[in-house]
Scaffold this active site. Structure first.
Site, PDB file in Angstrom:
ATOM      1  N   LYS A 104     -49.928  42.766 -22.169  1.00  0.00           N
ATOM      2  CA  LYS A 104     -49.364  43.547 -21.064  1.00  0.00           C
ATOM      3  C   LYS A 104     -48.511  44.694 -21.589  1.00  0.00           C
ATOM      4  O   LYS A 104     -48.649  45.824 -21.148  1.00  0.00           O
ATOM      5  CB  LYS A 104     -48.421  42.668 -20.215  1.00  0.00           C
ATOM      6  CG  LYS A 104     -49.075  41.860 -19.151  1.00  0.00           C
ATOM      7  CD  LYS A 104     -48.010  41.159 -18.301  1.00  0.00           C
ATOM      8  CE  LYS A 104     -47.258  40.121 -19.058  1.00  0.00           C
ATOM      9  NZ  LYS A 104     -45.861  40.132 -19.113  1.00  0.00           N
ATOM     10  N   ARG A 123     -44.072  37.714 -10.708  1.00  0.00           N
ATOM     11  CA  ARG A 123     -44.605  36.558 -11.432  1.00  0.00           C
ATOM     12  C   ARG A 123     -44.779  35.367 -10.513  1.00  0.00           C
ATOM     13  O   ARG A 123     -45.255  34.325 -10.954  1.00  0.00           O
ATOM     14  CB  ARG A 123     -43.635  36.163 -12.528  1.00  0.00           C
ATOM     15  CG  ARG A 123     -44.092  36.513 -13.941  1.00  0.00           C
ATOM     16  CD  ARG A 123     -42.951  36.145 -14.829  1.00  0.00           C
ATOM     17  NE  ARG A 123     -43.217  35.954 -16.191  1.00  0.00           N
ATOM     18  CZ  ARG A 123     -42.979  36.867 -17.136  1.00  0.00           C
ATOM     19  NH1 ARG A 123     -42.615  38.087 -16.813  1.00  0.00           N
ATOM     20  NH2 ARG A 123     -43.131  36.566 -18.401  1.00  0.00           N
ATOM     21  N   ARG A 172     -46.292  36.195 -33.240  1.00  0.00           N
ATOM     22  CA  ARG A 172     -45.598  37.390 -32.736  1.00  0.00           C
ATOM     23  C   ARG A 172     -44.181  37.534 -33.288  1.00  0.00           C
ATOM     24  O   ARG A 172     -43.409  36.583 -33.327  1.00  0.00           O
ATOM     25  CB  ARG A 172     -45.534  37.323 -31.205  1.00  0.00           C
ATOM     26  CG  ARG A 172     -44.750  38.454 -30.579  1.00  0.00           C
ATOM     27  CD  ARG A 172     -45.085  38.667 -29.144  1.00  0.00           C
ATOM     28  NE  ARG A 172     -44.563  37.635 -28.253  1.00  0.00           N
ATOM     29  CZ  ARG A 172     -44.714  37.659 -26.942  1.00  0.00           C
ATOM     30  NH1 ARG A 172     -45.387  38.646 -26.382  1.00  0.00           N
ATOM     31  NH2 ARG A 172     -44.233  36.694 -26.197  1.00  0.00           N
ATOM     32  N   ARG A 200     -39.104  35.579 -31.012  1.00  0.00           N
ATOM     33  CA  ARG A 200     -38.312  35.360 -29.807  1.00  0.00           C
ATOM     34  C   ARG A 200     -38.078  33.865 -29.641  1.00  0.00           C
ATOM     35  O   ARG A 200     -38.928  33.056 -30.002  1.00  0.00           O
ATOM     36  CB  ARG A 200     -39.049  35.926 -28.600  1.00  0.00           C
ATOM     37  CG  ARG A 200     -38.767  37.403 -28.446  1.00  0.00           C
ATOM     38  CD  ARG A 200     -39.753  38.100 -27.560  1.00  0.00           C
ATOM     39  NE  ARG A 200     -40.093  37.345 -26.362  1.00  0.00           N
ATOM     40  CZ  ARG A 200     -40.894  37.829 -25.410  1.00  0.00           C
ATOM     41  NH1 ARG A 200     -41.399  39.038 -25.515  1.00  0.00           N
ATOM     42  NH2 ARG A 200     -41.184  37.106 -24.364  1.00  0.00           N
ATOM     43  N   ARG A 240     -44.641  27.633 -20.702  1.00  0.00           N
ATOM     44  CA  ARG A 240     -44.850  28.961 -20.120  1.00  0.00           C
ATOM     45  C   ARG A 240     -46.291  29.105 -19.615  1.00  0.00           C
ATOM     46  O   ARG A 240     -46.538  29.764 -18.614  1.00  0.00           O
ATOM     47  CB  ARG A 240     -44.534  30.046 -21.157  1.00  0.00           C
ATOM     48  CG  ARG A 240     -43.046  30.142 -21.436  1.00  0.00           C
ATOM     49  CD  ARG A 240     -42.783  30.906 -22.686  1.00  0.00           C
ATOM     50  NE  ARG A 240     -42.776  32.339 -22.472  1.00  0.00           N
ATOM     51  CZ  ARG A 240     -42.912  33.230 -23.441  1.00  0.00           C
ATOM     52  NH1 ARG A 240     -43.076  32.841 -24.674  1.00  0.00           N
ATOM     53  NH2 ARG A 240     -42.880  34.510 -23.184  1.00  0.00           N
TER      54      ARG A 240
HETATM   55  P1  AMP Z   1     -41.564  38.423 -20.762  1.00  0.00           P
HETATM   56  O1  AMP Z   1     -40.940  39.297 -21.795  1.00  0.00           O
HETATM   57  O2  AMP Z   1     -42.220  39.217 -19.660  1.00  0.00           O
HETATM   58  O3  AMP Z   1     -42.474  37.380 -21.352  1.00  0.00           O
HETATM   59  O4  AMP Z   1     -40.352  37.613 -20.048  1.00  0.00           O
HETATM   60  C1  AMP Z   1     -39.515  36.768 -20.786  1.00  0.00           C
HETATM   61  C2  AMP Z   1     -38.767  35.825 -19.854  1.00  0.00           C
HETATM   62  O5  AMP Z   1     -37.994  36.585 -18.911  1.00  0.00           O
HETATM   63  C3  AMP Z   1     -39.645  34.940 -18.989  1.00  0.00           C
HETATM   64  O6  AMP Z   1     -40.070  33.779 -19.682  1.00  0.00           O
HETATM   65  C4  AMP Z   1     -38.676  34.608 -17.846  1.00  0.00           C
HETATM   66  O7  AMP Z   1     -37.707  33.650 -18.259  1.00  0.00           O
HETATM   67  C5  AMP Z   1     -37.954  35.919 -17.654  1.00  0.00           C
HETATM   68  N1  AMP Z   1     -38.666  36.791 -16.663  1.00  0.00           N
HETATM   69  C6  AMP Z   1     -39.218  38.006 -16.887  1.00  0.00           C
HETATM   70  N2  AMP Z   1     -39.792  38.495 -15.766  1.00  0.00           N
HETATM   71  C7  AMP Z   1     -39.599  37.559 -14.806  1.00  0.00           C
HETATM   72  C8  AMP Z   1     -39.974  37.446 -13.442  1.00  0.00           C
HETATM   73  N3  AMP Z   1     -40.678  38.413 -12.815  1.00  0.00           N
HETATM   74  N4  AMP Z   1     -39.606  36.319 -12.764  1.00  0.00           N
HETATM   75  C9  AMP Z   1     -38.895  35.343 -13.362  1.00  0.00           C
HETATM   76  N5  AMP Z   1     -38.533  35.358 -14.649  1.00  0.00           N
HETATM   77  C10 AMP Z   1     -38.876  36.470 -15.376  1.00  0.00           C
END
Ligand code: AMP
Length: 221
Positions: A17, A91, A130, A158, A169
């Site tokens: 993404k 999400r 990653r 991370r 996840r």
């Molecule tokens: P990402 O970098 O997009 O994988 O997001 C990392 C973490 O941020 C996720 O595992 C969630 O804990 C939180 N997060 C990011 N976007 C959202 C969202 N739209 N809704 C809920 N939690 C989010």
């Protein structure tokens, strides 16, 4: 021909993404909101928002809808007239409905949803490999690299990129985020890119552009 100015990116963690989001943002001159990156920054700065989000993120849980909805609405209010892309939001179906209401009230709507549909095996491999730059957030798929090739910062895994967190996840993705892709599919807004084996980023970008052009041509304004 439909003009594409408001994008949503949907996909599992490590589905590409972020990478394709950067490509789209350069190609279509879009401002990007990555909710995950924004939340990580808030945690690093130890703001009130960061403190609210920290536990959820460290346990690989989704941050509550109302917190994330608030962030996105605030951001969109400041960027209402420009072209944008949302990476990692919505999400959940509740977030998607909230976004629809918010945009409808402003007489706006999403033009296209890009769904990065990547197999579980590939995602698992990517997540374990990653590394992300602690300074500039540059991402590479190579756990042996410790120095960022862009800014020289430290490349780190991370906290949520490990095998246990991945299983959680992925489950959340299947139960909560896949329905978001289907929600948009029912509304005829989806351009889907399926990836089942590692491919060149540029090849995926080319496929994406071709599909977006076909989508835009087949949708009236
Ligand atoms: P990402 O970098 O997009 O994988 O997001 C990392 C973490 O941020 C996720 O595992 C969630 O804990 C939180 N997060 C990011 N976007 C959202 C969202 N739209 N809704 C809920 N939690 C989010």
């Amino acid at each position: 021909m439909k003009e594409l100015r408001k994008f949503v990116l949907v996909g599992a963690p490590a589905s590409g993404k972020g990478t394709q989001g950067r490509f789209l943002s350069e190609t279509f001159q879009l401002q990007t909101l990555s909710t995950g990156a924004l939340l990580r920054k808030e945690i690093e700065l130890d703001t009130e928002l960061g403190r609210r989000a920290r536990n959820y993120m460290e346990q690989a849980c989704l941050v509550p809808d109302e917190v994330v909805n608030g962030i996105v609405e605030h951001w969109l209010s400041q960027t209402s007239n420009v072209s944008w892309i949302l990476d990692g939001y919505p999400r959940t179906v509740a977030q998607a409905e909230n976004l629809d209401h918010f945009l409808q009230e402003k007489g706006q709507g999403i033009d296209v949803v890009v769904w990065m549909d990547v197999s579980r095996e590939l995602i698992e491999h990517r997540i374990l490999e990653r590394r992300e730059c602690s300074q500039c957030n540059y991402i590479i798929q190579d756990s042996s690299k410790t120095v960022c090739p862009v800014c020289g910062g430290a490349m780190i895994a991370r906290k949520d990129d490990n095998i246990n967190a991945f299983a959680k996840r992925w489950k959340d993705f299947e139960t909560m985020t896949l329905p978001v892709a289907r929600y948009y599919e029912e509304r005829g807004l989806v351009v889907k890119i399926s990836v089942s084996h590692e491919r060149e980023v540029s090849e995926v970008s080319r496929e994406l552009m071709a599909k977006l052009e076909a989508y835009a041509a087949s949708h009236e304004i």
